[in-house]
Design an enzyme around this catalytic site. Sequence first.
Site, PDB file in Angstrom:
ATOM      1  N   GLY A 183      -1.088   4.644  -6.403  1.00 29.97           N
ATOM      2  CA  GLY A 183      -0.037   3.647  -6.589  1.00 29.97           C
ATOM      3  C   GLY A 183       1.173   3.974  -5.736  1.00 29.97           C
ATOM      4  O   GLY A 183       1.058   4.607  -4.687  1.00 29.97           O
ATOM      5  N   SER A 184       2.350   3.566  -6.227  1.00 32.40           N
ATOM      6  CA  SER A 184       3.566   3.712  -5.428  1.00 32.40           C
ATOM      7  C   SER A 184       4.060   5.159  -5.420  1.00 32.40           C
ATOM      8  O   SER A 184       3.679   5.968  -6.269  1.00 32.40           O
ATOM      9  CB  SER A 184       4.664   2.825  -6.014  1.00 32.40           C
ATOM     10  OG  SER A 184       5.072   3.360  -7.262  1.00 32.40           O
ATOM     11  N   GLY A 242       4.042   7.947  -8.404  1.00 31.00           N
ATOM     12  CA  GLY A 242       3.405   9.241  -8.141  1.00 31.00           C
ATOM     13  C   GLY A 242       4.340  10.407  -8.369  1.00 31.00           C
ATOM     14  O   GLY A 242       3.935  11.455  -8.880  1.00 31.00           O
ATOM     15  N   GLU A 263      -2.658   9.588  -4.570  1.00 30.07           N
ATOM     16  CA  GLU A 263      -2.852   8.768  -3.371  1.00 30.07           C
ATOM     17  C   GLU A 263      -1.790   7.679  -3.446  1.00 30.07           C
ATOM     18  O   GLU A 263      -1.946   6.682  -4.141  1.00 30.07           O
ATOM     19  CB  GLU A 263      -4.270   8.199  -3.355  1.00 30.07           C
ATOM     20  CG  GLU A 263      -4.704   7.731  -1.989  1.00 30.07           C
ATOM     21  CD  GLU A 263      -4.836   6.230  -1.918  1.00 30.07           C
ATOM     22  OE1 GLU A 263      -4.010   5.624  -1.195  1.00 30.07           O
ATOM     23  OE2 GLU A 263      -5.722   5.669  -2.565  1.00 30.07           O
ATOM     24  N   CYS A 280      -3.491   0.433   0.937  1.00 33.87           N
ATOM     25  CA  CYS A 280      -2.702   1.633   1.255  1.00 33.87           C
ATOM     26  C   CYS A 280      -2.854   1.962   2.728  1.00 33.87           C
ATOM     27  O   CYS A 280      -1.978   2.577   3.320  1.00 33.87           O
ATOM     28  CB  CYS A 280      -3.211   2.824   0.465  1.00 33.87           C
ATOM     29  SG  CYS A 280      -2.840   2.672  -1.253  1.00 33.87           S
TER      30      CYS A 280
HETATM   31  C1  UN1 Z   1      -6.338   1.820  -0.842  1.00 31.47           C
HETATM   32  O1  UN1 Z   1      -5.772   0.906  -0.271  1.00 31.47           O
HETATM   33  O2  UN1 Z   1      -5.803   2.432  -1.798  1.00 31.47           O
HETATM   34  O3  UN1 Z   1      -9.820   2.730   3.862  1.00 31.47           O
HETATM   35  C2  UN1 Z   1      -7.697   2.255  -0.552  1.00 31.47           C
HETATM   36  C3  UN1 Z   1      -9.676   1.672   3.259  1.00 31.47           C
HETATM   37  C4  UN1 Z   1     -10.451   1.507   1.978  1.00 31.47           C
HETATM   38  C5  UN1 Z   1      -9.717   2.082   0.826  1.00 31.47           C
HETATM   39  C6  UN1 Z   1      -8.278   1.714   0.714  1.00 31.47           C
HETATM   40  N1  UN1 Z   1     -11.732   2.150   2.105  1.00 31.47           N
HETATM   41  O4  UN1 Z   1      -8.966   0.766   3.657  1.00 31.47           O
END
Ligand code: UN1
Length: 510
Positions: free
Chosen positions: A240-241, A245, A262, A296
């Site tokens: 998350g953000s 975190g 993450e 992310c």
């Molecule tokens: C995420 O955005 O938290 O590499 C995960 C990627 C994907 C996972 C993203 N396999 O874009």
Amino acid sequence: MKEILERLGITGELSGAGTGTSWLDARGDLLESTSPIDGKTIAKVRCADAGDYETVVKKAVEAFDHWRMVPAPKRGEIVRQIGEALREHKKDLGALVTLENGKIRAEGEGEVQEMIDMADFAVGQSRMLYGFTMHSERPEHRMYEQWHPLGPVGVITAFNFPVAVWAWNAMIALIAGDPVVWKPSSTTPLTAIACMKIAGEVLKENDVPEGVLNIVIGDRQQVGERLINDPRIPLISATGSVNMGRHVAQTVAGRLGKTILELGGNNGIIVTPDADLDLAVRAIVFGAVGTAGQRCTTTRRIILHKNIFQDFSETLVKGYQQVKIGDPLEEGVLMGPLINREAAETMQKAMETLKSQGGKVLYGGEVLSGGIYDKGAYVTPCICEASADMEIVKEETFAPILYLIPYEKTIEEAIEYHNAVPQGLSSAIFSQNLREVEMFLSHRGSDCGIANANIGTSGAEIGGAFGGEKETGGGRESGSDAWKAYMRRQTCTINWSKEMPLAQGIVFDI
Ligand code: UN1
């Protein structure tokens, strides 16, 4: 859609608390899951309250005693069957991901594929929980290390990958011998419930006792805070953000628990004059516009040599103009809605801030209206011109906003701009010049957890360890040796001699 929901068991008022093989009569608030596509309610979930949380965690703690004694390859066999069940439901589950999250069909199904891949990977890993052996400094002694199950793992996931991130954690935790307590995002509870139902059938068929695979849907007070403060949960894996975190890290560290974090990404790509520009454009459009800029790993910054800036930005704008925006369930649509109106507002604010800091919007960024557009947060993806020192480019705006940042001369300069942000998840370089590529991948290059050459920042394969440095949190999930975080390491020394020699040659005779 109605049939799909029925096939997945998403009907009536659903319970938000389950122990894998059974569901509780949850007693928390009623949560409506609405689709970002048209704002319509899909189904309702009765959340877990504090008491339900307690019931579930007690079951998880009890289940650990059993699960850790099941041989790892046998645990792997159950994960194999979960993977098979997910394969059977791939299309339906992918459609539900689209309906609840708004990502396009191909990406919804891609996310389910990521779960299946994780299951396959974990099955193999279940026979490879290797430890080293060492040569003891003492005669007739043996030294080795081994990996034991850790205990129930708390998994907190975000709306943007509502099921894949659970699988990265859960499949590995299961083969490692750990029960899982999953708190999915309250924005996407239905995909989580559907996965638990599919996995639950497999657990039942294999007579796995309840408590091995758990879910608790609920708010921060009733569930989230309890989970991170709970000493019975030795490991919390949270996505998350950065703000979330930081709080999780501090709380769990306060009880000396472990975390896998993450968090934010603010991913950059360097495009040098030696790049294959066609490849670069394709990777950037997917990376910046895919999942409506809500990964992310979304590409948010392009560090572009000034000599190719003009041509490249024009080609990129042409690429963006081809992107069809609309109902993500429809074929041909490449970008669906943002998760909610707040996200569209945040995007608008970032564009205003950019302008106030001297940047320019080159393309897009409008909030769309009319027809289906009035029913959700639909925007056009946005390309901006910025410079590396602007504060706004250092922030992660979770939306399809892309900053083009020119660099004047050298690859060293480009790398400096690239690394000048607090986040460190994913990165890439487009260049056919070996020197530039190798420098970017070297220890004086990208400071991110993921560094690619001639492919984009998003769409990582599960076989590698996934995660990033700096404010991204330092955690690693899914492939490579990420499994080690889900187990406890034990160093063992065995004396098979008739003497009692001490290490470091110490003499201590009685
Ligand atoms: C995420 O955005 O938290 O590499 C995960 C990627 C994907 C996972 C993203 N396999 O874009």
